[in-house]
Write a protein that holds these residues in place. Structure first.
Motif, PDB file in Angstrom:
ATOM      1  N   UNK A 126     -29.509  42.341  -2.000  1.00  0.00           N
ATOM      2  CA  UNK A 126     -29.536  41.636  -0.693  1.00  0.00           C
ATOM      3  C   UNK A 126     -28.817  42.485   0.420  1.00  0.00           C
ATOM      4  N   UNK A 127     -30.179  43.440   0.863  1.00  0.00           N
ATOM      5  CA  UNK A 127     -29.783  44.430   1.764  1.00  0.00           C
ATOM      6  C   UNK A 127     -29.105  43.676   3.305  1.00  0.00           C
ATOM      7  N   UNK A 128     -29.494  42.409   3.435  1.00  0.00           N
ATOM      8  CA  UNK A 128     -29.203  41.822   4.679  1.00  0.00           C
ATOM      9  C   UNK A 128     -27.510  41.430   4.567  1.00  0.00           C
ATOM     10  N   UNK A 129     -26.893  41.579   3.832  1.00  0.00           N
ATOM     11  CA  UNK A 129     -25.508  41.028   3.455  1.00  0.00           C
ATOM     12  C   UNK A 129     -24.463  42.060   4.425  1.00  0.00           C
ATOM     13  N   UNK A 137     -34.244  51.171   3.975  1.00  0.00           N
ATOM     14  CA  UNK A 137     -33.177  51.400   3.763  1.00  0.00           C
ATOM     15  C   UNK A 137     -32.385  52.461   4.694  1.00  0.00           C
ATOM     16  N   UNK A 138     -33.079  53.517   5.175  1.00  0.00           N
ATOM     17  CA  UNK A 138     -32.661  54.369   6.143  1.00  0.00           C
ATOM     18  C   UNK A 138     -32.027  53.852   7.348  1.00  0.00           C
ATOM     19  N   UNK A 139     -32.511  52.827   7.899  1.00  0.00           N
ATOM     20  CA  UNK A 139     -31.908  52.054   8.885  1.00  0.00           C
ATOM     21  C   UNK A 139     -30.845  51.143   8.668  1.00  0.00           C
ATOM     22  N   UNK A 198     -28.469  50.073  11.517  1.00  0.00           N
ATOM     23  CA  UNK A 198     -29.237  49.496  12.297  1.00  0.00           C
ATOM     24  C   UNK A 198     -29.444  48.006  11.862  1.00  0.00           C
ATOM     25  N   UNK A 199     -29.880  46.994  12.702  1.00  0.00           N
ATOM     26  CA  UNK A 199     -30.241  45.837  12.403  1.00  0.00           C
ATOM     27  C   UNK A 199     -31.633  45.682  11.926  1.00  0.00           C
ATOM     28  N   UNK A 233     -34.894  43.041  10.707  1.00  0.00           N
ATOM     29  CA  UNK A 233     -35.631  41.857  10.695  1.00  0.00           C
ATOM     30  C   UNK A 233     -35.710  41.322   9.683  1.00  0.00           C
ATOM     31  N   UNK A 234     -36.058  40.048   9.565  1.00  0.00           N
ATOM     32  CA  UNK A 234     -36.287  39.130   8.398  1.00  0.00           C
ATOM     33  C   UNK A 234     -37.208  39.464   7.621  1.00  0.00           C
ATOM     34  N   UNK A 235     -38.337  40.164   8.229  1.00  0.00           N
ATOM     35  CA  UNK A 235     -39.457  40.391   7.364  1.00  0.00           C
ATOM     36  C   UNK A 235     -39.287  41.814   6.647  1.00  0.00           C
ATOM     37  N   UNK A 236     -38.284  42.868   7.406  1.00  0.00           N
ATOM     38  CA  UNK A 236     -37.977  43.763   6.597  1.00  0.00           C
ATOM     39  C   UNK A 236     -37.171  43.627   5.519  1.00  0.00           C
ATOM     40  N   UNK A 237     -36.187  42.737   5.556  1.00  0.00           N
ATOM     41  CA  UNK A 237     -35.377  42.266   4.362  1.00  0.00           C
ATOM     42  C   UNK A 237     -35.974  41.812   3.328  1.00  0.00           C
ATOM     43  N   UNK A 238     -37.082  40.997   3.523  1.00  0.00           N
ATOM     44  CA  UNK A 238     -37.935  40.478   2.617  1.00  0.00           C
ATOM     45  C   UNK A 238     -38.790  41.499   1.859  1.00  0.00           C
ATOM     46  N   UNK A 239     -39.128  42.492   2.703  1.00  0.00           N
ATOM     47  CA  UNK A 239     -39.903  43.564   2.043  1.00  0.00           C
ATOM     48  C   UNK A 239     -39.055  44.249   1.086  1.00  0.00           C
ATOM     49  N   UNK A 240     -37.870  44.703   1.633  1.00  0.00           N
ATOM     50  CA  UNK A 240     -36.841  45.445   0.715  1.00  0.00           C
ATOM     51  C   UNK A 240     -36.615  44.606  -0.331  1.00  0.00           C
TER      52      UNK A 240
END
Length: 468
Positions: A192-195, A259-261, A266-267, A269-276
């Motif tokens: 859960x990278x968005x946490x 992951x680097x971001x 850095x913030x 996006x929702x799309x990036x979170x789901x891809x991760x």
């Protein structure tokens, strides 16, 4: 004045003689395999004794907490600083108001099965029952290990974070305790990278693995390292709790950049979170296949709805509900991706929304390829569906669309050492389903064969599936 008859009778939930025969002759004495729960393994390893019912029965039980709050009981008597006796008294006051909620059944089954108390719990009986159970609890016979032995628990699996040292499991492995206590690997915090707490968790994982997790590749290496460590300590299951399955398209370059971001603060996006989420889940699922594990997915809960109370009390305190997520496409895509690579390990899917039962029951059939009996399982009714109607609905969907005979049965998913009569509850409901079908002429009067199927569902299928 006539005293009411005992509430939990020998034939509780059994509606005809066929159901009674199936339960008493075939189901009741089968050992228990509780392959998913949240029991604190330290308390098992230390063979802890609880001095009051509040500590063993009410503390940590958000099912009871939700009922008490609904009745208007102040938080002081739920998670606050009120005494154990006062908290028990408020629960006792609540119990008569829980009629038609499974808590009413569970409460009285647990009092009866562990303590031999058949008296109904209410405000009038609260002090008597509190004192009587306290007398029992303060003896060696009611230690955590003896409670598990009393319920004929052959094996169980706790839920453990990848950063756990597993020292309590190691202690149990060396002990003479006959119940097999294993663990399930729960790496959701790494996914859960968005946490907000994500980077703190990655730092903790880095410390445990003695590595600098400064890239996605090193994160994967660290997680595989922990899978191997858990495997060496006897782990053969993992567990995930998702709103829905993650199956977004991604490239390796994208995931490394995401992951680097995050590492740079850095913030995303929702799309990036789901891809991760999708990428790391796929990597972990490949690891599970490599090590021959069973993977479990609990889908459909909408967690932490009350932000004010989440801030005050933290997660897992009773502020969750059924979610209405779209499940079919992403679940199919994930399972198909793993199957296409020939890396789909044994898989259990749990559903938390009754409208998805038939979909889930049909989905597992797409990936049962004949290589293993019941390779992909529709798990038992979970959380808001682990009550009578929820269990019946799940088993009816599985019966109508798949093979109930291959089902691996019940689990507690509980934090309480007094929750194991839920297996009995399930077994009675299961036997009653078959018993009514025999009485209606929808199944033959062949209790020997049907009894064998009952025993498979209660114990044998899980024993074979998990290779315990």
């Amino acid at each position: 004045m006539c005293q009411p008859s005992k509430f939990i009778q020998d034939n509780f939930l059994l509606e005809n003689t066929f159901a009674e025969e199936l339960y008493h002759e075939y189901a009741s004495d089968m050992p228990i395999i509780d392959y998913h729960n949240h029991l604190p393994v330290r308390e098992i390893a230390e063979n802890q004794i609880f001095d009051t019912m509040t500590k063993i029965w009410i503390s940590g039980d958000h099912y009871k907490w939700r009922a008490m709050r609904t009745l208007g009981i102040d938080e002081e008597y739920i998670t606050g600083s009120a005494s154990d006796r006062e908290k028990f008294g408020k629960w006792a006051y609540t119990v008569p108001y829980t009629m038609r909620n499974p808590l009413y059944h569970w409460t009285h089954m647990e009092l009866d099965r562990y303590f031999g108390i058949s008296e109904l719990l209410n405000s009038e009986s609260a002090d008597r029952i509190y004192d009587l159970t306290s007398e029992h609890l303060n003896t060696e016979a009611f230690s955590t290990q003896n409670l598990l032995t009393k319920m004929n628990v052959a094996s169980l699996c706790t839920t453990d974070d990848p950063t756990d040292a597993l020292e309590h499991h190691q202690k149990l492995e060396k002990s003479s305790f006959k119940t097999k206590v294993s663990m399930a690997f729960r790496p959701d915090k790494a996914i859960f990278i968005g946490a907000d707490s994500y980077l703190d968790y990655i730092d903790k994982l880095a410390q445990v693995t003695e590595t600098n997790i400064d890239s996605y590749d090193r994160l994967c290496d660290a997680l595989r390292n922990r899978v191997a460590y858990f495997h060496d300590n006897g782990c053969r299951l993992c567990d995930h709790g998702f709103e829905h399955m993650y199956a977004e398209e991604f490239t390796e370059t994208e995931v490394k950049t995401i992951f680097k971001k995050k590492r740079e603060g850095l913030n995303l996006s929702k799309e990036e979170v789901l891809k991760f989420h999708s990428a790391l889940l796929q990597f972990l699922s490949e690891c599970y296949h490599e090590f021959g594990w069973v993977q479990q997915f609990h889908l459909g809960a909408l967690r932490n709805n009350n932000s004010r109370m989440l801030h005050k009390l933290g997660p897992d305190t009773g502020w969750d509900s059924i979610g209405d997520f779209q499940q079919a496409k992403s679940l199919s895509k994930f399972l198909n991706t793993m199957d296409s690579m020939d890396k789909l390990t044994k898989t259990i899917i749990y559903n938390n929304n009754p409208i998805d039962n038939d979909m889930m029951a049909s989905m597992i059939g797409n990936f049962n390829d004949g290589s293993i009996k019941g390779k992909v399982q529709f798990g038992s009714g979970w959380w808001f569906m682990d009550q009578k109607e929820g269990m019946i609905d799940q088993m009816n969907s599985l019966s109508n669309i798949g093979l109930l005979s291959c089902f691996i049965g019940m689990l507690t998913d509980s934090r309480s050492f007094l929750s194991f009569p839920r297996h009995e509850y399930f077994r009675r409901i299961l036997c009653n389903l078959f018993g009514k079908d025999i009485e209606n002429g929808e199944l033959p009067n062949d209790t020997k064969w049907i009894g064998k199927l009952i025993q498979d569902i209660c114990y044998n299928n899980a024993k074979e599936y998990f290779d315990f």
